[in-house]
Design an enzyme around this catalytic site. Structure first.
Site, PDB file in Angstrom:
ATOM      1  CB  ILE A  37      -0.944  -0.016   1.225  1.00 51.58           C
ATOM      2  CG1 ILE A  37      -1.763  -1.317   1.262  1.00 51.58           C
ATOM      3  CG2 ILE A  37      -1.850   1.209   1.206  1.00 51.58           C
ATOM      4  CD1 ILE A  37      -2.642  -1.571   0.058  1.00 51.58           C
ATOM      5  CG  HIS A 118     -11.556   8.543  15.359  1.00 50.72           C
ATOM      6  ND1 HIS A 118     -11.221   9.877  15.403  1.00 50.72           N
ATOM      7  CD2 HIS A 118     -10.665   7.906  16.156  1.00 50.72           C
ATOM      8  CE1 HIS A 118     -10.174  10.041  16.213  1.00 50.72           C
ATOM      9  NE2 HIS A 118      -9.807   8.856  16.678  1.00 50.72           N
ATOM     10  CG  ASP A 130      -6.461  10.726  17.983  1.00 54.88           C
ATOM     11  OD1 ASP A 130      -7.223   9.966  17.351  1.00 54.88           O
ATOM     12  OD2 ASP A 130      -6.698  11.139  19.140  1.00 54.88           O
ATOM     13  CD  GLU A 164     -12.341   7.888  19.078  1.00 53.88           C
ATOM     14  OE1 GLU A 164     -11.812   6.990  19.750  1.00 53.88           O
ATOM     15  OE2 GLU A 164     -11.943   9.082  19.132  1.00 53.88           O
ATOM     16  CD  GLU A 165     -10.570  12.072  19.609  1.00 53.42           C
ATOM     17  OE1 GLU A 165     -10.704  11.767  20.810  1.00 53.42           O
ATOM     18  OE2 GLU A 165      -9.546  11.818  18.948  1.00 53.42           O
ATOM     19  CG  HIS A 282      -6.565  13.987  22.495  1.00 51.10           C
ATOM     20  ND1 HIS A 282      -7.454  13.436  23.384  1.00 51.10           N
ATOM     21  CD2 HIS A 282      -6.726  13.290  21.340  1.00 51.10           C
ATOM     22  CE1 HIS A 282      -8.124  12.452  22.790  1.00 51.10           C
ATOM     23  NE2 HIS A 282      -7.689  12.338  21.548  1.00 51.10           N
ATOM     24  CG  ASP A 301       2.789  -2.106   3.330  1.00 51.77           C
ATOM     25  OD1 ASP A 301       2.053  -1.449   2.565  1.00 51.77           O
ATOM     26  OD2 ASP A 301       4.031  -2.096   3.250  1.00 51.77           O
TER      27      ASP A 301
END
Ligand code: PHE
Ligand code: ZN
Ligand code: ZN
Ligand code: CA
Length: 475
Positions: A37, A118, A130, A164-165, A282, A301
């Site tokens: 990939i 997410h 993130d 998600e957070e 964060h 990958d």
């Protein structure tokens, strides 16, 4: 000019991770395939997420413009690759959010292999590690699978979760709104949340007893690449939790967040002991510089390995629908690879829709006296008990007659010096909805023949014959 196949366009498609698997869907489920990939493409997706954040107040947080822009952009990329996509809207305390769901429209819909990540960031930063990393990797694997020209045995679905957070809201919304019968079809859910941490660890989720087979497939994969892994009980800290709570097998990888790398870990993985895996977790500094591209490359990958192999896993439904396809690059997604004939016929031109993906064979359509062809040689086994040629065809024309044939497409089998025409389509067969045609090739068992599409036009008024998703199927 009606169309052109530039070498550059073909090069891009191949570099985008096209992996030509000889025999396409015929490879056994036990055979391990390791696509490479592209980390270059994945990094480009991360650059896009950074740009979106930069242009929208520095974040991609739920309810803010940077989140919706991220969702729209991911959806557009998947649409262009031929996925069936849905933007699923839901509300949260911070505003409206969206899940992007993309499904590859082939394979047995009763057996779904799902991958998710997410797509939202926290409010304080652009969220590149993130979770730009999981989303970019998930996206690139989806695009590379589409480009590979394979037909999966199972249905592949990719989820990009919102909010998600705020407490895993998008994935919870998705599973809560799935009818029970649809939940039962999901065989596996793989989650990727933070896979390019700057001081990386190589963690494999170990928090679902029903997910042990996929967990083991991930650890075995990393071991085969001489990468040591550790199990981590992520305790429902990411979106697989909603699937796990339904009893669905889940697994995933993670390169670490606020935790501190030990000296034993630094010894086996490199990086800095005594420092967080992600010092910018964060925070506003979780930007495009907050990455370890080696960790990202290895993890994408690993995702590719899981998708390519679980796409073919036999979940007890017997042979793949329609048996094995003997044609290589049957949906033209690798460009002209394995097809011979008139150059430029195999094209990703946006002027004509593909049946799936973006590439197809577009014969004629120039309104001049001319012929064009494309074909592929195929060996039909002597032991075959059935052999079927199938393909999808779309015909549009500027001819207005309802009775006279001016432009034609012949479907032929070339057996040595003998050419047999199985069917002839013309301007009279105009139909801009793709339809599937099938022909019996059992008469050619034990022979190597060329399946050929031959177009011809007269001196004016174009007819375009567009062919996609070909197959020579044996049981
Ligand atoms: N879900 C966490 C977040 O987005 C990150 C995380 C992923 C933590 C996996 C533990 C395991 O902030
Ligand atoms: Zn987070
Ligand atoms: Zn996260
Ligand atoms: Ca195609």
């Amino acid at each position: 000019m009606r169309r052109s196949l530039s070498a550059a366009a073909l090069g891009v498609a191949l570099a985008a991770g096209a992996l030509v698997v000889p025999g396409s869907s015929s490879f056994a489920s036990t055979q391990v395939v390791d696509p490479d990939i592209s980390v270059t493409n994945t990094k480009a997706h991360l650059d896009q997420f950074q740009t979106i954040a930069t242009n929208n107040g520095g974040n991609r947080y739920t309810g803010r413009a940077g989140y919706k822009a991220s969702a729209d952009w991911v959806k557009a990329k998947l649409d262009a690759a031929g996925y069936t996509t849905t933007l699923q809207q839901f509300s949260t305390s911070a505003g409206t959010s969206y899940n992007v769901i993309a499904e590859w429209p082939f394979g047995d819909a009763n057996h779904v292999v799902m991958t998710g990540s997410h797509l939202d960031s926290v409010s304080s930063g652009p969220g590149i590690n993130d979770n730009g990393t999981g989303s970019a990797g998930n996206l690139e694997v989806a695009l590379a699978y589409a480009a590979s020209g394979q037909t999966p045995r199972n249905r592949l679905r990719f989820g990009f979760w919102g909010a998600e957070e705020l407490g895993l809201l998008g994935s919870k919304y998705y599973v809560n709104n799935l009818p029970a019968a649809e939940r039962d079809k999901i065989e596996l859910y793989l989650n990727f949340d933070m896979i390019g941490s700057p001081n990386p660890g190589y963690f494999v989720y170990n928090d679902n007893p029903a997910g042990n087979e996929a967990r083991d497939a991930l650890t075995t994969y990393f071991t085969s690449k001489n990468i040591q892994t550790e199990y981590i009980d992520v305790q429902g800290r990411s979106d697989h939790a909603a699937f796990r709570s339904l009893g669905i097998a889940t697994a995933g990888t993670f390169t670490g967040a606020e935790g501190t790398k030990t000296s034993a870990q630094a010894a086996k993985w490199g990086g800095t002991a005594g420092q967080a895996y992600d010092r910018c977790y964060h925070q506003s500094c979780d930007n495009i510089n907050n990455l370890n591209l080696t960790a990202l490359d290895r993890n994408i990958d690993a995702i590719g390995h899981m998708i390519w192999n679980y796409a073919q896993k036999d979940y007890g439904s017997g042979p793949p629908p329609g048996g094995s396809n003997l044609l290589v690059n049957p949906g033209f997604e690798s460009g002209a690879v394995n097809w011979t004939g008139t150059s430029g016929v195999v094209t990703n031109s946006s002027s004509k829709p593909a049946h799936a993906g973006t590439w197809k064979a577009w014969l004629q359509g120039n309104g001049n006296t001319s012929t064009e062809n494309t074909g592929q040689s195929v060996a039909i086994p002597a032991a075959a008990t059935a052999a079927t040629l199938s393909f999808w065809i779309r015909i549009d024309t500027a001819e207005t007659t309802s009775s006279t044939v001016y432009d034609t497409l012949k479907v032929q089998v070339v057996d040595g010096g003998t050419t047999t025409t199985l069917a002839t389509y013309s301007n009279l067969n105009k139909n801009t909805t793709y339809t599937e045609k099938t022909f019996n090739l059992l008469a050619y068992k034990g022979k190597t023949v060329t399946v050929k599409f031959l177009g011809a036009e007269d001196s004016s008024l174009q007819t375009s014959f567009v062919v996609d998703d070909t197959a020579v199927t044996v049981p």
